[in-house]
Design a protein around this motif. Structure first.
Motif, PDB file in Angstrom:
ATOM      1  N   GLN A 119       0.853  -1.172   0.000  1.00 39.53           N
ATOM      2  CA  GLN A 119       0.000   0.000   0.000  1.00 39.53           C
ATOM      3  C   GLN A 119       0.894   1.229   0.000  1.00 39.53           C
ATOM      4  N   ASP A 120       0.303   2.367  -0.318  1.00 36.79           N
ATOM      5  CA  ASP A 120       1.087   3.583  -0.546  1.00 36.79           C
ATOM      6  C   ASP A 120       1.914   3.999   0.663  1.00 36.79           C
ATOM      7  N   ASN A 121       1.417   3.733   1.880  1.00 34.84           N
ATOM      8  CA  ASN A 121       2.130   4.206   3.065  1.00 34.84           C
ATOM      9  C   ASN A 121       3.061   3.152   3.662  1.00 34.84           C
ATOM     10  N   ILE A 122       3.390   2.124   2.904  1.00 32.20           N
ATOM     11  CA  ILE A 122       4.453   1.191   3.275  1.00 32.20           C
ATOM     12  C   ILE A 122       5.623   1.426   2.330  1.00 32.20           C
ATOM     13  N   ILE A 123       6.739   1.879   2.889  1.00 35.98           N
ATOM     14  CA  ILE A 123       7.899   2.278   2.096  1.00 35.98           C
ATOM     15  C   ILE A 123       9.044   1.299   2.334  1.00 35.98           C
ATOM     16  N   PHE A 124       9.627   0.795   1.257  1.00 36.51           N
ATOM     17  CA  PHE A 124      10.778  -0.097   1.357  1.00 36.51           C
ATOM     18  C   PHE A 124      12.058   0.691   1.087  1.00 36.51           C
ATOM     19  N   ILE A 125      13.028   0.543   1.970  1.00 36.94           N
ATOM     20  CA  ILE A 125      14.295   1.264   1.829  1.00 36.94           C
ATOM     21  C   ILE A 125      15.448   0.263   1.826  1.00 36.94           C
ATOM     22  N   ASP A 126      16.250   0.306   0.784  1.00 35.91           N
ATOM     23  CA  ASP A 126      17.462  -0.516   0.700  1.00 35.91           C
ATOM     24  C   ASP A 126      18.433  -0.032   1.767  1.00 35.91           C
ATOM     25  N   GLU A 127      18.792  -0.905   2.684  1.00 38.22           N
ATOM     26  CA  GLU A 127      19.627  -0.497   3.817  1.00 38.22           C
ATOM     27  C   GLU A 127      20.957   0.119   3.390  1.00 38.22           C
ATOM     28  N   ASP A 128      21.496  -0.317   2.270  1.00 35.87           N
ATOM     29  CA  ASP A 128      22.805   0.182   1.846  1.00 35.87           C
ATOM     30  C   ASP A 128      22.738   1.550   1.174  1.00 35.87           C
ATOM     31  N   THR A 129      21.532   2.134   1.096  1.00 32.90           N
ATOM     32  CA  THR A 129      21.379   3.486   0.549  1.00 32.90           C
ATOM     33  C   THR A 129      21.054   4.503   1.643  1.00 32.90           C
ATOM     34  N   LEU A 130      20.928   4.030   2.876  1.00 28.43           N
ATOM     35  CA  LEU A 130      20.417   4.889   3.948  1.00 28.43           C
ATOM     36  C   LEU A 130      21.480   5.813   4.536  1.00 28.43           C
ATOM     37  N   ILE A 131      22.665   5.268   4.823  1.00 32.07           N
ATOM     38  CA  ILE A 131      23.720   6.049   5.464  1.00 32.07           C
ATOM     39  C   ILE A 131      24.838   6.289   4.443  1.00 32.07           C
ATOM     40  N   PRO A 132      25.147   7.534   4.149  1.00 26.86           N
ATOM     41  CA  PRO A 132      26.201   7.814   3.161  1.00 26.86           C
ATOM     42  C   PRO A 132      27.507   7.082   3.465  1.00 26.86           C
ATOM     43  N   GLU A 133      28.040   6.413   2.463  1.00 30.80           N
ATOM     44  CA  GLU A 133      29.332   5.724   2.529  1.00 30.80           C
ATOM     45  C   GLU A 133      29.367   4.542   3.507  1.00 30.80           C
ATOM     46  N   ILE A 134      28.202   4.123   3.986  1.00 34.05           N
ATOM     47  CA  ILE A 134      28.142   3.002   4.919  1.00 34.05           C
ATOM     48  C   ILE A 134      27.244   1.902   4.361  1.00 34.05           C
ATOM     49  N   SER A 135      27.743   0.685   4.424  1.00 37.56           N
ATOM     50  CA  SER A 135      26.964  -0.491   4.050  1.00 37.56           C
ATOM     51  C   SER A 135      27.364  -1.610   5.008  1.00 37.56           C
ATOM     52  N   LEU A 136      26.673  -2.715   4.920  1.00 34.14           N
ATOM     53  CA  LEU A 136      27.053  -3.848   5.752  1.00 34.14           C
ATOM     54  C   LEU A 136      28.477  -4.279   5.431  1.00 34.14           C
ATOM     55  N   SER A 137      28.841  -4.222   4.157  1.00 31.72           N
ATOM     56  CA  SER A 137      30.181  -4.623   3.737  1.00 31.72           C
ATOM     57  C   SER A 137      31.261  -3.723   4.342  1.00 31.72           C
ATOM     58  N   THR A 138      31.029  -2.400   4.345  1.00 34.79           N
ATOM     59  CA  THR A 138      32.044  -1.492   4.897  1.00 34.79           C
ATOM     60  C   THR A 138      32.201  -1.704   6.399  1.00 34.79           C
ATOM     61  N   LEU A 139      31.096  -2.009   7.082  1.00 33.25           N
ATOM     62  CA  LEU A 139      31.193  -2.288   8.520  1.00 33.25           C
ATOM     63  C   LEU A 139      31.928  -3.601   8.767  1.00 33.25           C
ATOM     64  N   GLU A 140      31.663  -4.588   7.947  1.00 30.60           N
ATOM     65  CA  GLU A 140      32.376  -5.862   8.095  1.00 30.60           C
ATOM     66  C   GLU A 140      33.878  -5.675   7.906  1.00 30.60           C
ATOM     67  N   GLN A 141      34.249  -4.833   6.961  1.00 34.30           N
ATOM     68  CA  GLN A 141      35.670  -4.558   6.748  1.00 34.30           C
ATOM     69  C   GLN A 141      36.284  -3.882   7.967  1.00 34.30           C
ATOM     70  N   TYR A 142      35.517  -3.008   8.625  1.00 37.45           N
ATOM     71  CA  TYR A 142      35.992  -2.363   9.857  1.00 37.45           C
ATOM     72  C   TYR A 142      36.281  -3.421  10.908  1.00 37.45           C
TER      73      TYR A 142
END
Length: 311
Positions: A55-78
């Motif tokens: 429905q219109d008020n359910i929004i899907f957000i790709d987690e790797d687009t939420l925080i600039p320069e941060i993804s699960l992969s970059t955190l794993e590398q840390y």
């Protein structure tokens, strides 16, 4: 007083997919909301779109687009660079995502809700424009060590802010992130948080978004919230998985609602005893059928017996 609908933020990982379906269905049923923001991996979002009522008020957000320069992969590398357990990166990541959601929410406050926590009835989150904050008895010193190292703030209240949900003041969360970011403008605020966790705690549980935000709010706007107690208290159950496994049915939830629980959490890692779960499911079916047939005495007897099993 009618409450203004909030944006609801929920992070969903692979291991929470099935219970999250039940959680979201119950959020839609019991809560008035502005939007539900579902944060997940791109691959899982495709699955969720098929499984969930769109429905219109359910929004899907790709987690790797939420925080600039941060993804699960970059955190794993840390974590790899710091000789810490790589698999723990995801646990911290979901906390950072719920914090960063403050920049995507359209309401003055937003509600963080855990994917494995199923609401059983309507819950009110405000009293005379003050936020009602649930609390627990949990006490984990590394959270407070990181809090002090990061912000110079000591533990602010005797209870714990760690629960399965929290109403967030959007502007205050943005201020908290800005404060952290200012400590090191050369890197993401997420790395700054991780830098302030003592090495021995990094591979375990060294930071809590709930404890950090809650303590920050007490310091910044202590008069704007009320700790739940007495008439504002919630009846909750954390170990739902021990009763019905991590995948309860609607009939299982029905008996828990009859026991006046506001919400129940079904953690995938929680210990499960198959024989006990089987017996509990028989009781839930018995309660369902006796209620359907309006056998009040039998329903009451089953509830009483089930309540003893919870204790």
């Amino acid at each position: 007083m009618k409450e203004t609908p909030l944006d609801i933020v929920i992070c969903i990982g692979d291991n929470h997919l099935k219970i999250a379906e039940k959680t979201i269905a119950c959020l839609i049923k019991h809560f008035e909301f502005h939007r539900i923001l579902i944060i997940s991996s791109s691959s899982l979002i495709n699955v969720l779109r098929e499984k969930l009522l769109t429905q219109d008020n359910i929004i899907f957000i790709d987690e790797d687009t939420l925080i600039p320069e941060i993804s699960l992969s970059t955190l794993e590398q840390y974590f790899i660079r710091h000789n810490a357990q790589r698999k723990r990166a995801g646990w911290y990541y979901q906390q950072f995502l719920k914090m960063q959601a403050a920049y995507y929410c359209q309401t003055p406050h937003y509600l963080i809700w855990d994917a494995d926590t199923v609401p059983l009835r309507t819950i009110h989150f405000f009293e005379e424009e003050k936020v009602l904050i649930h609390h627990s008895k949990e006490y984990h010193p590394p959270y407070f060590d990181t809090l002090y190292r990061l912000l110079g703030i000591k533990k602010q209240i005797s209870p714990s802010f760690i629960t399965e949900h929290m109403v967030i003041n959007t502007a205050v969360m943005q201020s908290l992130i800005h404060t952290i970011q200012e400590k090191n403008r050369e890197q993401s605020w997420c790395f700054t948080v991780l830098d302030h966790i003592e090495k021995q705690h990094l591979s375990h549980s060294g930071f809590s978004e709930y404890e950090t935000y809650g303590s920050y709010v007490v310091q910044q706007q202590a008069k704007d919230f009320i700790l739940r107690s007495d008439s504002y208290s919630l009846k909750t159950l954390r170990h739902g998985s021990r009763l019905f496994s991590a995948h309860p049915t609607t009939i299982d939830l029905n008996i828990l609602k009859a026991l006046d629980y506001d919400y129940v959490t079904f953690e995938v890692w929680d210990q499960q005893r198959p024989k006990k779960i089987f017996k509990n499911k028989i009781l839930s079916w018995g309660f369902y059928l006796s209620s359907l047939l309006k056998l009040k005495a039998l329903s009451a007897a089953i509830l009483k017996q089930f309540q003893k099993r919870i204790r």
